[in-house]
Write a protein that holds these residues in place. Structure first.
Motif, PDB file in Angstrom:
ATOM      1  N   ASP A 107       0.857  -1.196   0.000  1.00  0.00           N
ATOM      2  CA  ASP A 107       0.000   0.000   0.000  1.00  0.00           C
ATOM      3  C   ASP A 107       0.892   1.245   0.000  1.00  0.00           C
ATOM      4  O   ASP A 107       0.783   2.103   0.866  1.00  0.00           O
ATOM      5  N   MET A 108       1.760   1.342  -1.008  1.00  0.00           N
ATOM      6  CA  MET A 108       2.773   2.395  -1.014  1.00  0.00           C
ATOM      7  C   MET A 108       2.334   3.665  -1.746  1.00  0.00           C
ATOM      8  O   MET A 108       3.067   4.649  -1.741  1.00  0.00           O
ATOM      9  N   ILE A 109       1.170   3.659  -2.362  1.00  0.00           N
ATOM     10  CA  ILE A 109       0.771   4.814  -3.169  1.00  0.00           C
ATOM     11  C   ILE A 109      -0.050   5.816  -2.367  1.00  0.00           C
ATOM     12  O   ILE A 109       0.277   7.000  -2.313  1.00  0.00           O
ATOM     13  N   ARG A 110      -1.104   5.355  -1.730  1.00  0.00           N
ATOM     14  CA  ARG A 110      -1.988   6.293  -1.026  1.00  0.00           C
ATOM     15  C   ARG A 110      -1.336   6.769   0.276  1.00  0.00           C
ATOM     16  O   ARG A 110      -0.530   6.066   0.882  1.00  0.00           O
ATOM     17  N   PRO A 111      -1.696   7.963   0.724  1.00  0.00           N
ATOM     18  CA  PRO A 111      -1.149   8.477   1.990  1.00  0.00           C
ATOM     19  C   PRO A 111      -1.768   7.756   3.185  1.00  0.00           C
ATOM     20  O   PRO A 111      -2.826   7.131   3.079  1.00  0.00           O
ATOM     21  N   VAL A 112      -1.090   7.854   4.327  1.00  0.00           N
ATOM     22  CA  VAL A 112      -1.669   7.365   5.574  1.00  0.00           C
ATOM     23  C   VAL A 112      -2.642   8.445   6.043  1.00  0.00           C
ATOM     24  O   VAL A 112      -2.230   9.499   6.531  1.00  0.00           O
ATOM     25  N   ALA A 113      -3.941   8.165   5.875  1.00  0.00           N
ATOM     26  CA  ALA A 113      -4.926   9.241   5.989  1.00  0.00           C
ATOM     27  C   ALA A 113      -5.987   9.035   7.063  1.00  0.00           C
ATOM     28  O   ALA A 113      -6.911   9.846   7.154  1.00  0.00           O
ATOM     29  N   SER A 114      -5.878   8.018   7.901  1.00  0.00           N
ATOM     30  CA  SER A 114      -6.897   7.826   8.938  1.00  0.00           C
ATOM     31  C   SER A 114      -6.339   6.988  10.076  1.00  0.00           C
ATOM     32  O   SER A 114      -5.357   6.246   9.918  1.00  0.00           O
ATOM     33  N   ILE A 115      -6.996   7.093  11.216  1.00  0.00           N
ATOM     34  CA  ILE A 115      -6.612   6.286  12.376  1.00  0.00           C
ATOM     35  C   ILE A 115      -6.879   4.808  12.097  1.00  0.00           C
ATOM     36  O   ILE A 115      -6.084   3.935  12.489  1.00  0.00           O
ATOM     37  N   SER A 116      -7.973   4.522  11.430  1.00  0.00           N
ATOM     38  CA  SER A 116      -8.301   3.116  11.136  1.00  0.00           C
ATOM     39  C   SER A 116      -7.258   2.481  10.219  1.00  0.00           C
ATOM     40  O   SER A 116      -6.991   1.268  10.312  1.00  0.00           O
ATOM     41  N   GLN A 117      -6.641   3.271   9.365  1.00  0.00           N
ATOM     42  CA  GLN A 117      -5.587   2.758   8.482  1.00  0.00           C
ATOM     43  C   GLN A 117      -4.366   2.349   9.301  1.00  0.00           C
ATOM     44  O   GLN A 117      -3.783   1.276   9.077  1.00  0.00           O
ATOM     45  N   VAL A 118      -3.984   3.175  10.275  1.00  0.00           N
ATOM     46  CA  VAL A 118      -2.866   2.832  11.163  1.00  0.00           C
ATOM     47  C   VAL A 118      -3.205   1.582  11.967  1.00  0.00           C
ATOM     48  O   VAL A 118      -2.362   0.694  12.154  1.00  0.00           O
ATOM     49  N   GLN A 119      -4.458   1.498  12.444  1.00  0.00           N
ATOM     50  CA  GLN A 119      -4.894   0.318  13.208  1.00  0.00           C
ATOM     51  C   GLN A 119      -4.799  -0.941  12.360  1.00  0.00           C
ATOM     52  O   GLN A 119      -4.345  -1.995  12.827  1.00  0.00           O
ATOM     53  N   SER A 120      -5.201  -0.841  11.108  1.00  0.00           N
ATOM     54  CA  SER A 120      -5.136  -1.997  10.204  1.00  0.00           C
ATOM     55  C   SER A 120      -3.690  -2.419   9.938  1.00  0.00           C
ATOM     56  O   SER A 120      -3.376  -3.621   9.911  1.00  0.00           O
ATOM     57  N   TYR A 121      -2.801  -1.445   9.751  1.00  0.00           N
ATOM     58  CA  TYR A 121      -1.388  -1.769   9.546  1.00  0.00           C
ATOM     59  C   TYR A 121      -0.836  -2.526  10.742  1.00  0.00           C
ATOM     60  O   TYR A 121      -0.120  -3.520  10.599  1.00  0.00           O
ATOM     61  N   MET A 122      -1.164  -2.057  11.962  1.00  0.00           N
ATOM     62  CA  MET A 122      -0.637  -2.715  13.157  1.00  0.00           C
ATOM     63  C   MET A 122      -1.222  -4.115  13.328  1.00  0.00           C
ATOM     64  O   MET A 122      -0.509  -5.062  13.696  1.00  0.00           O
ATOM     65  N   ASP A 123      -2.509  -4.252  13.083  1.00  0.00           N
ATOM     66  CA  ASP A 123      -3.178  -5.537  13.320  1.00  0.00           C
ATOM     67  C   ASP A 123      -2.786  -6.604  12.301  1.00  0.00           C
ATOM     68  O   ASP A 123      -2.698  -7.797  12.646  1.00  0.00           O
ATOM     69  N   HIS A 124      -2.542  -6.208  11.064  1.00  0.00           N
ATOM     70  CA  HIS A 124      -2.404  -7.211   9.995  1.00  0.00           C
ATOM     71  C   HIS A 124      -1.053  -7.213   9.283  1.00  0.00           C
ATOM     72  O   HIS A 124      -0.745  -8.178   8.577  1.00  0.00           O
ATOM     73  N   HIS A 125      -0.255  -6.175   9.450  1.00  0.00           N
ATOM     74  CA  HIS A 125       0.964  -6.094   8.637  1.00  0.00           C
ATOM     75  C   HIS A 125       2.199  -5.714   9.448  1.00  0.00           C
ATOM     76  O   HIS A 125       3.199  -5.279   8.877  1.00  0.00           O
ATOM     77  N   CYS A 126       2.142  -5.871  10.749  1.00  0.00           N
ATOM     78  CA  CYS A 126       3.256  -5.494  11.620  1.00  0.00           C
ATOM     79  C   CYS A 126       4.052  -6.752  11.984  1.00  0.00           C
ATOM     80  O   CYS A 126       3.492  -7.702  12.543  1.00  0.00           O
ATOM     81  N   ASN A 127       5.366  -6.745  11.695  1.00  0.00           N
ATOM     82  CA  ASN A 127       6.170  -7.956  11.865  1.00  0.00           C
ATOM     83  C   ASN A 127       7.174  -7.890  13.014  1.00  0.00           C
ATOM     84  O   ASN A 127       7.836  -8.889  13.292  1.00  0.00           O
ATOM     85  N   ASN A 128       7.323  -6.751  13.678  1.00  0.00           N
ATOM     86  CA  ASN A 128       8.297  -6.689  14.774  1.00  0.00           C
ATOM     87  C   ASN A 128       7.738  -5.883  15.936  1.00  0.00           C
ATOM     88  O   ASN A 128       6.827  -5.056  15.773  1.00  0.00           O
ATOM     89  N   SER A 129       8.287  -6.122  17.108  1.00  0.00           N
ATOM     90  CA  SER A 129       7.764  -5.532  18.341  1.00  0.00           C
ATOM     91  C   SER A 129       7.987  -4.019  18.400  1.00  0.00           C
ATOM     92  O   SER A 129       7.181  -3.291  18.988  1.00  0.00           O
ATOM     93  N   THR A 130       9.086  -3.537  17.810  1.00  0.00           N
ATOM     94  CA  THR A 130       9.362  -2.096  17.833  1.00  0.00           C
ATOM     95  C   THR A 130       8.295  -1.326  17.062  1.00  0.00           C
ATOM     96  O   THR A 130       7.759  -0.315  17.544  1.00  0.00           O
ATOM     97  N   ASP A 131       7.960  -1.811  15.876  1.00  0.00           N
ATOM     98  CA  ASP A 131       6.914  -1.166  15.072  1.00  0.00           C
ATOM     99  C   ASP A 131       5.567  -1.245  15.790  1.00  0.00           C
ATOM    100  O   ASP A 131       4.810  -0.264  15.827  1.00  0.00           O
ATOM    101  N   ARG A 132       5.289  -2.408  16.364  1.00  0.00           N
ATOM    102  CA  ARG A 132       4.016  -2.577  17.060  1.00  0.00           C
ATOM    103  C   ARG A 132       3.913  -1.630  18.261  1.00  0.00           C
ATOM    104  O   ARG A 132       2.857  -1.051  18.533  1.00  0.00           O
ATOM    105  N   ARG A 133       5.019  -1.485  18.989  1.00  0.00           N
ATOM    106  CA  ARG A 133       5.004  -0.625  20.173  1.00  0.00           C
ATOM    107  C   ARG A 133       4.719   0.818  19.803  1.00  0.00           C
ATOM    108  O   ARG A 133       3.883   1.475  20.444  1.00  0.00           O
ATOM    109  N   ILE A 134       5.373   1.340  18.789  1.00  0.00           N
ATOM    110  CA  ILE A 134       5.203   2.757  18.455  1.00  0.00           C
ATOM    111  C   ILE A 134       3.838   3.017  17.805  1.00  0.00           C
ATOM    112  O   ILE A 134       3.207   4.064  18.052  1.00  0.00           O
ATOM    113  N   LEU A 135       3.361   2.083  17.000  1.00  0.00           N
ATOM    114  CA  LEU A 135       2.025   2.250  16.420  1.00  0.00           C
ATOM    115  C   LEU A 135       0.953   2.183  17.505  1.00  0.00           C
ATOM    116  O   LEU A 135      -0.024   2.942  17.477  1.00  0.00           O
ATOM    117  N   SER A 136       1.154   1.273  18.463  1.00  0.00           N
ATOM    118  CA  SER A 136       0.218   1.161  19.580  1.00  0.00           C
ATOM    119  C   SER A 136       0.237   2.431  20.424  1.00  0.00           C
ATOM    120  O   SER A 136      -0.808   2.894  20.916  1.00  0.00           O
TER     121      SER A 136
END
Length: 242
Positions: A38-67
């Motif tokens: 999903d590299m084209i569209r901007p990060v434009a909503s809270i639900s988009q960040v939530q979806s990235y964390m829930d379904h596409h997060c592979n390491n604890s550092t990324d998960r911690r900061i998104l959370s």
């Protein structure tokens, strides 16, 4: 009101810690967007960040900061609803709250908002990142914090009697009102027959008083005539008397 200020200060402290890790946040968004293809569209909503964390997060550092970002947004949303219980609202404060609620809506498009001076979160991004990808999402929290500070400033200028008791004092007074209502209804709904009976009784007393006054007046008139010598005996026509 003090509880609101304390909650706002706590959120600001959490945001300062988050702000120190902005590059980590941008990196986490970059990684999860790549995983989501999903590299084209901007990060434009809270639900988009939530979806990235829930379904596409592979390491604890990324998960911690998104959370951390999502938790701050959630705390701001709770505080926004709390503000409605503190003040009944006027045109200015209601407008500020509506804007906060709109910005914190999970589906709201954040791509067009930008935090301005004294905030420098957008300046820490490259031109491409700021314009096309992350300028809106990094601007969300500082803009909402500014709105809430503005709300507090307006409310503190208002008379104290316009504030609700956060402890629920207004709710107590509202609960007492229904208990008093039956008594008020009973007073206002006096049977019509009682009013009619009272009216008839009053009219009868008035008639008796009028009749008694007339009787006294006539008696006084007769006594006056007797004393003047006009009515000392039955009247007889002039002429011969038997």
């Amino acid at each position: 009101m003090n509880e609101v200020k304390e909650a706002l200060r706590n959120i600001e402290q959490h945001y300062k810690l988050f702000l120190q890790q902005q590059f980590t946040f941008i990196g986490a968004l970059q990684h999860t967007r790549e995983n989501a293809h999903d590299m084209i569209r901007p990060v434009a909503s809270i639900s988009q960040v939530q979806s990235y964390m829930d379904h596409h997060c592979n390491n604890s550092t990324d998960r911690r900061i998104l959370s951390m970002f999502l938790n701050i947004c959630n705390d701001l949303s709770k505080l926004c609803h709390k503000l409605e219980t503190v003040h009944s609202g006027n045109n200015i404060t209601n407008g500020i709250l509506e804007r906060c609620k709109l910005l914190l809506s999970h589906s709201n498009d954040l791509s067009a908002i930008r935090a301005k001076y004294p905030h420098d979160v957008v300046n820490h991004l490259s031109c491409d990142e700021a314009k096309n990808h992350y300028g809106g999402v990094v601007s969300l929290i500082p803009i909402v914090l500014d709105c809430m500070k503005e709300w507090v400033a307006h409310v503190e200028k208002l008379p104290r009697h316009t504030l609700y008791h956060v402890s629920g004092g207004s709710a107590v007074s509202e609960k007492r009102a229904p208990q008093d209502a039956p008594a008020r209804v009973a007073v206002s709904q006096t049977p019509h027959s009682v009013h009619l009976e009272a009216q008839i009784s009053t009219n009868n007393r008035d008639n008796v008083q009028v009749q008694g006054s007339e009787h006294v007046r006539q008696k006084n008139l007769i006594n006056t005539e007797n004393h003047s010598g006009k009515l000392k005996g039955p009247w007889k026509p002039p002429g011969r008397h038997a």
